[in-house]
Write a protein that holds these residues in place. Structure first.
Motif, PDB file in Angstrom:
ATOM      1  N   THR A 119       0.852  -1.189   0.000  1.00 55.70           N
ATOM      2  CA  THR A 119       0.000   0.000   0.000  1.00 55.70           C
ATOM      3  C   THR A 119       0.883   1.231   0.000  1.00 55.70           C
ATOM      4  O   THR A 119       1.746   1.377   0.871  1.00 55.70           O
ATOM      5  CB  THR A 119      -0.913   0.018   1.249  1.00 55.70           C
ATOM      6  OG1 THR A 119      -1.755  -1.131   1.216  1.00 55.70           O
ATOM      7  CG2 THR A 119      -1.757   1.271   1.286  1.00 55.70           C
ATOM      8  N   VAL A 120       0.657   2.125  -0.962  1.00 61.89           N
ATOM      9  CA  VAL A 120       1.341   3.401  -1.022  1.00 61.89           C
ATOM     10  C   VAL A 120       0.276   4.481  -0.844  1.00 61.89           C
ATOM     11  O   VAL A 120      -0.699   4.523  -1.601  1.00 61.89           O
ATOM     12  CB  VAL A 120       2.094   3.589  -2.356  1.00 61.89           C
ATOM     13  CG1 VAL A 120       2.782   4.954  -2.399  1.00 61.89           C
ATOM     14  CG2 VAL A 120       3.106   2.473  -2.564  1.00 61.89           C
ATOM     15  N   VAL A 121       0.457   5.345   0.153  1.00 59.44           N
ATOM     16  CA  VAL A 121      -0.524   6.386   0.448  1.00 59.44           C
ATOM     17  C   VAL A 121      -0.496   7.432  -0.661  1.00 59.44           C
ATOM     18  O   VAL A 121       0.568   7.881  -1.088  1.00 59.44           O
ATOM     19  CB  VAL A 121      -0.233   7.025   1.824  1.00 59.44           C
ATOM     20  CG1 VAL A 121      -1.165   8.201   2.084  1.00 59.44           C
ATOM     21  CG2 VAL A 121      -0.358   5.973   2.918  1.00 59.44           C
ATOM     22  N   GLY A 122      -1.680   7.820  -1.111  1.00 59.29           N
ATOM     23  CA  GLY A 122      -1.817   8.792  -2.185  1.00 59.29           C
ATOM     24  C   GLY A 122      -1.780  10.228  -1.698  1.00 59.29           C
ATOM     25  O   GLY A 122      -1.582  10.509  -0.512  1.00 59.29           O
ATOM     26  N   GLY A 123      -2.034  11.155  -2.603  1.00 56.16           N
ATOM     27  CA  GLY A 123      -1.913  12.578  -2.359  1.00 56.16           C
ATOM     28  C   GLY A 123      -2.779  13.133  -1.243  1.00 56.16           C
ATOM     29  O   GLY A 123      -2.421  14.116  -0.617  1.00 56.16           O
ATOM     30  N   GLY A 124      -3.914  12.542  -0.959  1.00 59.98           N
ATOM     31  CA  GLY A 124      -4.785  13.054   0.101  1.00 59.98           C
ATOM     32  C   GLY A 124      -4.397  12.605   1.493  1.00 59.98           C
ATOM     33  O   GLY A 124      -4.981  13.053   2.479  1.00 59.98           O
ATOM     34  N   GLY A 125      -3.424  11.716   1.601  1.00 61.81           N
ATOM     35  CA  GLY A 125      -3.035  11.171   2.904  1.00 61.81           C
ATOM     36  C   GLY A 125      -4.025  10.121   3.369  1.00 61.81           C
ATOM     37  O   GLY A 125      -5.040   9.865   2.720  1.00 61.81           O
ATOM     38  N   ALA A 126      -3.736   9.496   4.492  1.00 58.91           N
ATOM     39  CA  ALA A 126      -4.610   8.457   5.054  1.00 58.91           C
ATOM     40  C   ALA A 126      -4.401   8.386   6.556  1.00 58.91           C
ATOM     41  O   ALA A 126      -3.268   8.402   7.024  1.00 58.91           O
ATOM     42  CB  ALA A 126      -4.301   7.097   4.423  1.00 58.91           C
TER      43      ALA A 126
END
Length: 173
Positions: free
Chosen positions: A7-14
């Motif tokens: 899993t790679v976190v995208g631009g919006g964060g998590a």
């Protein structure tokens, strides 16, 4: 090691990362992570929960934390989470600094107590006692059920873009 998922976190964060539907085909599990938090000050803490459990006191941990200029200290949690395994630098850290975690889940399918062993390293540029550079955590989850999901929660801020969590399965033969 056999890759299960990444899993790679995208631009919006998590605020969290979840590994679900973990197959029961391995003897052990390992997560390798590189993370950074959107929290504005101090390193951000983390919690790990198993199989969606959020109450009951079945998870606990003992952690040793070390700051480069401060002697090691310990922390103990017994409130249904395993803490400190995936802590990471906050927004105040240099832009290229990510924390590194290596977490091992031996015998995740058998027995009443599932163990977890983790090591976490962050570059501590402030040397504030709230920002530590290394931690080592041992914890457990008390359940006769196999681990089928692992939730990694960031403490205050979100995990930022490019934070990466990789789940591996391990067999001895």
């Amino acid at each position: 090691l056999e890759l299960i998922t990444n899993t790679v976190v995208g631009g919006g964060g998590a605020s969290s990362v979840t590994f679900s539907s973990i197959p029961a085909t391995y003897q052990h599990l390992m997560i390798v992570a590189s993370g950074r938090s959107a929290r504005d000050s101090y390193q951000d803490g983390s919690n790990v929960r198993f199989n969606g459990e959020t109450s009951g006191g079945n998870q606990s941990a003992v952690t040793m934390v070390q700051n480069g200029n401060v002697p090691a200290g310990t922390s103990e949690t017994n409130d249904n989470r395993v803490s400190y395994l995936f802590d990471c630098p906050a927004a105040q850290a240099l832009a290229d600094q990510f924390g590194t975690s290596l977490v091992y889940f031996p015998n995740y399918r058998w027995g009443e107590f599932k163990s977890v062993i983790g090591w976490n390293a962050n570059s501590n540029t402030s040397f504030d006692t709230n920002d530590y550079s290394n931690d080592f955590c041992v914890g457990s989850w008390r359940s006769t059920s196999a681990v089928t999901s692992i939730l990694i929660e960031n403490g205050v801020g979100n995990f930022v873009e490019h934070s990466t969590f990789t789940l591996y399965g391990i067999n001895s033969a």
